[in-house]
Design a protein around this motif. Structure first.
Motif, PDB file in Angstrom:
ATOM      1  N   PHE A   1       8.495  15.791   9.257  1.00  0.00           N
ATOM      2  CA  PHE A   1       8.090  15.488   7.854  1.00  0.00           C
ATOM      3  C   PHE A   1       6.611  16.581   7.718  1.00  0.00           C
ATOM      4  N   THR A   2       6.923  17.535   6.199  1.00  0.00           N
ATOM      5  CA  THR A   2       6.436  18.605   5.811  1.00  0.00           C
ATOM      6  C   THR A   2       5.429  17.544   4.708  1.00  0.00           C
ATOM      7  N   GLU A   3       5.700  16.842   3.784  1.00  0.00           N
ATOM      8  CA  GLU A   3       5.471  15.857   3.330  1.00  0.00           C
ATOM      9  C   GLU A   3       6.316  15.005   2.692  1.00  0.00           C
ATOM     10  N   ALA A   4       6.062  14.092   2.516  1.00  0.00           N
ATOM     11  CA  ALA A   4       6.136  12.238   2.267  1.00  0.00           C
ATOM     12  C   ALA A   4       5.357  11.250   1.221  1.00  0.00           C
ATOM     13  N   GLN A   5       6.091  10.917   0.964  1.00  0.00           N
ATOM     14  CA  GLN A   5       5.895   9.518   0.105  1.00  0.00           C
ATOM     15  C   GLN A   5       5.905   8.189   1.221  1.00  0.00           C
ATOM     16  N   THR A   6       5.196   7.210   1.071  1.00  0.00           N
ATOM     17  CA  THR A   6       4.635   6.554   2.333  1.00  0.00           C
ATOM     18  C   THR A   6       3.807   5.226   1.723  1.00  0.00           C
ATOM     19  N   ASN A   7       5.263   3.891   2.414  1.00  0.00           N
ATOM     20  CA  ASN A   7       4.917   3.221   1.335  1.00  0.00           C
ATOM     21  C   ASN A   7       4.364   1.514   2.753  1.00  0.00           C
TER      22      ASN A   7
ATOM     23  N   SER B   1       0.670  -0.989   0.237  1.00  0.00           N
ATOM     24  CA  SER B   1       0.198  -0.136   0.475  1.00  0.00           C
ATOM     25  C   SER B   1       0.565   1.523   0.213  1.00  0.00           C
ATOM     26  N   GLN B   2       0.106   2.296  -1.000  1.00  0.00           N
ATOM     27  CA  GLN B   2       1.324   4.130  -0.647  1.00  0.00           C
ATOM     28  C   GLN B   2       0.152   4.944  -1.014  1.00  0.00           C
ATOM     29  N   ARG B   3       0.588   5.451   0.223  1.00  0.00           N
ATOM     30  CA  ARG B   3      -0.138   6.305  -0.707  1.00  0.00           C
ATOM     31  C   ARG B   3       0.876   7.996  -0.198  1.00  0.00           C
ATOM     32  N   PRO B   4       0.846   9.331  -0.739  1.00  0.00           N
ATOM     33  CA  PRO B   4       1.112  10.219  -0.500  1.00  0.00           C
ATOM     34  C   PRO B   4       0.727  11.196   0.675  1.00  0.00           C
ATOM     35  N   ILE B   5       1.141  12.301   1.255  1.00  0.00           N
ATOM     36  CA  ILE B   5       0.680  12.507   2.663  1.00  0.00           C
ATOM     37  C   ILE B   5       1.348  14.314   1.739  1.00  0.00           C
ATOM     38  N   PRO B   6       0.194  15.181   1.431  1.00  0.00           N
ATOM     39  CA  PRO B   6       0.601  16.555   0.744  1.00  0.00           C
ATOM     40  C   PRO B   6       0.977  17.448   1.674  1.00  0.00           C
ATOM     41  N   GLU B   7       1.730  18.392   1.033  1.00  0.00           N
ATOM     42  CA  GLU B   7       2.379  19.226   1.287  1.00  0.00           C
ATOM     43  C   GLU B   7       1.285  20.449   1.714  1.00  0.00           C
ATOM     44  N   ASN B   8       1.023  21.185   2.777  1.00  0.00           N
ATOM     45  CA  ASN B   8       0.789  22.751   3.520  1.00  0.00           C
ATOM     46  C   ASN B   8      -0.558  21.726   4.512  1.00  0.00           C
ATOM     47  N   LEU B   9       0.057  21.100   4.895  1.00  0.00           N
ATOM     48  CA  LEU B   9      -0.938  20.166   5.714  1.00  0.00           C
ATOM     49  C   LEU B   9      -1.289  20.972   7.348  1.00  0.00           C
ATOM     50  N   PRO B  10      -2.123  21.523   8.148  1.00  0.00           N
ATOM     51  CA  PRO B  10      -2.015  21.620   9.437  1.00  0.00           C
ATOM     52  C   PRO B  10      -1.218  21.674  10.285  1.00  0.00           C
ATOM     53  N   GLN B  11      -0.424  20.567  10.324  1.00  0.00           N
ATOM     54  CA  GLN B  11       0.524  20.242  10.968  1.00  0.00           C
ATOM     55  C   GLN B  11       1.534  19.549  10.561  1.00  0.00           C
ATOM     56  N   THR B  12       2.424  19.326  10.708  1.00  0.00           N
ATOM     57  CA  THR B  12       3.412  18.598  10.373  1.00  0.00           C
ATOM     58  C   THR B  12       3.639  16.672  11.176  1.00  0.00           C
ATOM     59  N   TYR B  13       4.573  16.214  10.667  1.00  0.00           N
ATOM     60  CA  TYR B  13       4.924  14.514  11.510  1.00  0.00           C
ATOM     61  C   TYR B  13       6.165  14.948  12.029  1.00  0.00           C
TER      62      TYR B  13
ATOM     63  N   THR C   1      10.943  11.712   2.226  1.00  0.00           N
ATOM     64  CA  THR C   1      10.625  12.957   1.888  1.00  0.00           C
ATOM     65  C   THR C   1      11.903  13.649   1.238  1.00  0.00           C
ATOM     66  N   SER C   2      12.042  15.324   0.547  1.00  0.00           N
ATOM     67  CA  SER C   2      12.508  16.193   0.306  1.00  0.00           C
ATOM     68  C   SER C   2      11.849  17.484   0.704  1.00  0.00           C
ATOM     69  N   ILE C   3      12.632  18.223   1.152  1.00  0.00           N
ATOM     70  CA  ILE C   3      12.691  19.579   1.966  1.00  0.00           C
ATOM     71  C   ILE C   3      13.377  20.932   0.413  1.00  0.00           C
ATOM     72  N   SER C   4      12.845  21.002  -0.193  1.00  0.00           N
ATOM     73  CA  SER C   4      13.657  22.357  -0.948  1.00  0.00           C
ATOM     74  C   SER C   4      14.697  22.926  -0.011  1.00  0.00           C
ATOM     75  N   GLY C   5      16.298  22.674  -1.134  1.00  0.00           N
ATOM     76  CA  GLY C   5      17.227  22.764  -0.073  1.00  0.00           C
ATOM     77  C   GLY C   5      18.201  22.525   0.672  1.00  0.00           C
ATOM     78  N   ALA C   6      17.437  20.619   0.929  1.00  0.00           N
ATOM     79  CA  ALA C   6      17.962  20.294   2.051  1.00  0.00           C
ATOM     80  C   ALA C   6      18.215  18.485   1.431  1.00  0.00           C
ATOM     81  N   GLN C   7      18.576  18.250   2.171  1.00  0.00           N
ATOM     82  CA  GLN C   7      18.794  15.620   2.061  1.00  0.00           C
ATOM     83  C   GLN C   7      17.800  15.938   2.293  1.00  0.00           C
TER      84      GLN C   7
END
Length: 212
Positions: free
Chosen positions: A61-67, A34-46, A107-113
């Motif tokens: 994690f502010t956005e991610a791909q889960t597997n 099962s795979q599911r993306p966690i979208p960006e701009n959520l009210p909270q972070t993980y 996940t990857s954030i712009s300008g970060a590893q």
């Protein structure tokens, strides 16, 4: 909501003239996924701090791909004794079952590893079981049987978990790895219930369908 998975089920049965039998069964199903993306701009972070106590601006994690992937395999050896004029069969035997699950969150954030979270769990269960197999319907063109098995098992459970990130320009978060294992003294319960239909196609070939 994983996808369907397939695998082999192989059995050998030896029956004597009195109807008593010994059976040996190996069964495996793998690649439940099962795979599911966690979208960006959520009210909270993980926050991984909820799991590891890891802190820092780079640990969220502010956005991610889960597997999530899982699989199981089992081997059992049973004796089968007919009771009730052959309408029921009493089962007793030994069983081994291994259940595996692997979860990842990346996940990857712009300008970060990239941030990477991994958790792998294996349950290896060894024990004995009792059960009963009953014929619900026996007709020349179709047969229907149902069964119930259950037993107590020693569970050698192992988990490996890791979190990795390197985020320039913020509070550094060191790579984190942890492995834990446990074998519960109380043991674990394993049960199986199912129903099958059998359609004879020829004296040597049957078509079987059912749910377990």
């Amino acid at each position: 909501n994983s996808t369907l998975a397939g695998g082999p089920r192989i059995g050998i049965v030896r029956q004597n003239t009195c109807g008593n039998a010994a059976e040996f069964i190996y069964w495996r199903a793998f690649n439940f996924r099962s795979q599911r993306p966690i979208p960006e701009n959520l009210p909270q972070t993980y926050e991984v701090a909820d799991i590891f106590g890891v802190s820092g601006a780079g640990a969220a994690f502010t956005e991610a791909q889960t597997n999530l992937g899982s699989s199981f395999q089992t081997f059992e050896a049973n004796s089968r004794t007919p009771i009730g004029n052959g309408s029921f069969t009493f089962l007793a035997g030994l069983r081994w079952l291994e259940w595996q699950e692997s979860f990842s969150m990346d996940t990857s954030i712009s300008g970060a590893q990239p941030l990477s979270f991994r958790s792998d769990v294996v349950n290896s269960m060894y024990g004995g079981q009792l059960g009963i197999d009953a014929w619900l319907l026996t007709m020349p063109w179709v047969k229907i049987n149902t069964w119930l098995k259950g037993g107590a098992y020693y569970n050698n459970a192992v988990q490996h978990t890791s979190f990795n990130t390197t985020t320039p320009g913020v509070v550094p978060v060191a790579p984190f790895r942890q492995s834990v294992s446990g074998s519960p003294a109380a043991g674990s319960f394993l049960g199986e219930v199912g129903i099958n239909g059998t359609l004879p196609l020829s004296p040597c070939i049957d078509f079987r369908f059912g749910y377990t």
